[in-house]
Motif scaffolding. Structure first.
Motif, PDB file in Angstrom:
ATOM      1  N   UNK A 113      -0.265 -12.391 -10.035  1.00 52.20           N
ATOM      2  CA  UNK A 113      -0.714 -13.735 -10.393  1.00 52.20           C
ATOM      3  C   UNK A 113      -1.535 -13.728 -11.687  1.00 52.20           C
ATOM      4  N   UNK A 114      -2.340 -12.697 -11.894  1.00 54.60           N
ATOM      5  CA  UNK A 114      -3.110 -12.591 -13.137  1.00 54.60           C
ATOM      6  C   UNK A 114      -2.170 -12.455 -14.332  1.00 54.60           C
ATOM      7  N   UNK A 159      -4.721 -23.184 -18.490  1.00 53.36           N
ATOM      8  CA  UNK A 159      -4.103 -22.697 -17.263  1.00 53.36           C
ATOM      9  C   UNK A 159      -4.335 -23.696 -16.131  1.00 53.36           C
ATOM     10  N   UNK A 160      -3.260 -24.108 -15.513  1.00 49.51           N
ATOM     11  CA  UNK A 160      -3.363 -24.848 -14.255  1.00 49.51           C
ATOM     12  C   UNK A 160      -3.631 -23.779 -13.204  1.00 49.51           C
ATOM     13  N   UNK A 161      -4.726 -23.879 -12.440  1.00 45.62           N
ATOM     14  CA  UNK A 161      -5.059 -22.816 -11.494  1.00 45.62           C
ATOM     15  C   UNK A 161      -3.876 -22.434 -10.599  1.00 45.62           C
ATOM     16  N   UNK A 162      -3.758 -21.135 -10.369  1.00 46.40           N
ATOM     17  CA  UNK A 162      -2.700 -20.576  -9.541  1.00 46.40           C
ATOM     18  C   UNK A 162      -3.291 -20.112  -8.218  1.00 46.40           C
ATOM     19  N   UNK A 163      -2.607 -20.424  -7.136  1.00 49.38           N
ATOM     20  CA  UNK A 163      -3.048 -19.999  -5.813  1.00 49.38           C
ATOM     21  C   UNK A 163      -1.868 -19.329  -5.117  1.00 49.38           C
ATOM     22  N   UNK A 197       3.350 -18.968  -4.025  1.00 41.18           N
ATOM     23  CA  UNK A 197       2.470 -19.257  -5.142  1.00 41.18           C
ATOM     24  C   UNK A 197       2.574 -20.742  -5.447  1.00 41.18           C
ATOM     25  N   UNK A 198       1.432 -21.371  -5.658  1.00 44.46           N
ATOM     26  CA  UNK A 198       1.389 -22.782  -6.005  1.00 44.46           C
ATOM     27  C   UNK A 198       0.514 -22.974  -7.231  1.00 44.46           C
TER      28      UNK A 198
END
Length: 162
Positions: free
Chosen positions: A11-12, A25-29, A40-41
């Motif tokens: 993810x990083x 960056x739109x936060x990734x979860x 992943x969203x």
């Protein structure tokens, strides 16, 4: 924590790929469940800060079928009197026992010429305090598993700490 650290690396790397062109960056979860399935969203909110807060809340509460979860959000590190752009990676492993880790990937944004600096462990679980090499190895295996993003990371890596 090794599997979750690997997911954090993936993810990083995706986050570095996303900011390499100068965009926010739109936060990734992401999370992995007890069946081994991963998801992943992108946390799309009107305000990026609200998205990051929602990701923090999701990490805090978790779900009973999650083994681990990762939030990647754009942020800053402070060094002396300056602010350094960085991706902040929050990692929580829920099973078998809850433990957490926090990392930062400092970077130099466009238009100054995109660059990626060495990752920093900001917080690690107690048993890894004296030897972070296993976590780092798993993290970079995750980075390398995202071929397109790893190529961007490697092409812009400056082997120095900030």
């Amino acid at each position: 924590m090794q599997k979750t650290a690997r997911m954090a690396g993936f993810l990083a790397a995706h986050g570095i790929w996303s900011v390499s062109d100068g965009e926010a960056l739109i936060p990734l979860f992401g999370y992995q469940d007890t069946n081994g399935d991963r998801a992943m969203d992108r946390l799309v909110f009107d305000d990026i800060a609200d998205a990051a807060k929602a990701g923090q809340e999701a990490l805090r509460t978790g779900r009973e079928d999650w083994v681990g979860a990762v939030l990647v959000a754009d942020g800053y590190l402070r060094s002396d009197a300056r602010r350094i752009d960085a991706l902040i990676i929050d990692v929580v492993e829920y099973l078998p026992t809850r433990q957490s880790m926090r990392m930062a990937i400092p970077y130099r944004p466009q238009p100054q010429g995109f660059a990626v600096y060495r990752p920093k462990f900001l917080e690690v679980p107690g048993r890894y305090e004296s030897d972070q090499s296993g976590l780092a190895e798993s993290f970079f295996a995750g980075v390398d598993s995202h071929e397109q993003a790893a190529a961007v990371w490697d092409a812009h890596l400056i082997d120095q700490s900030v």
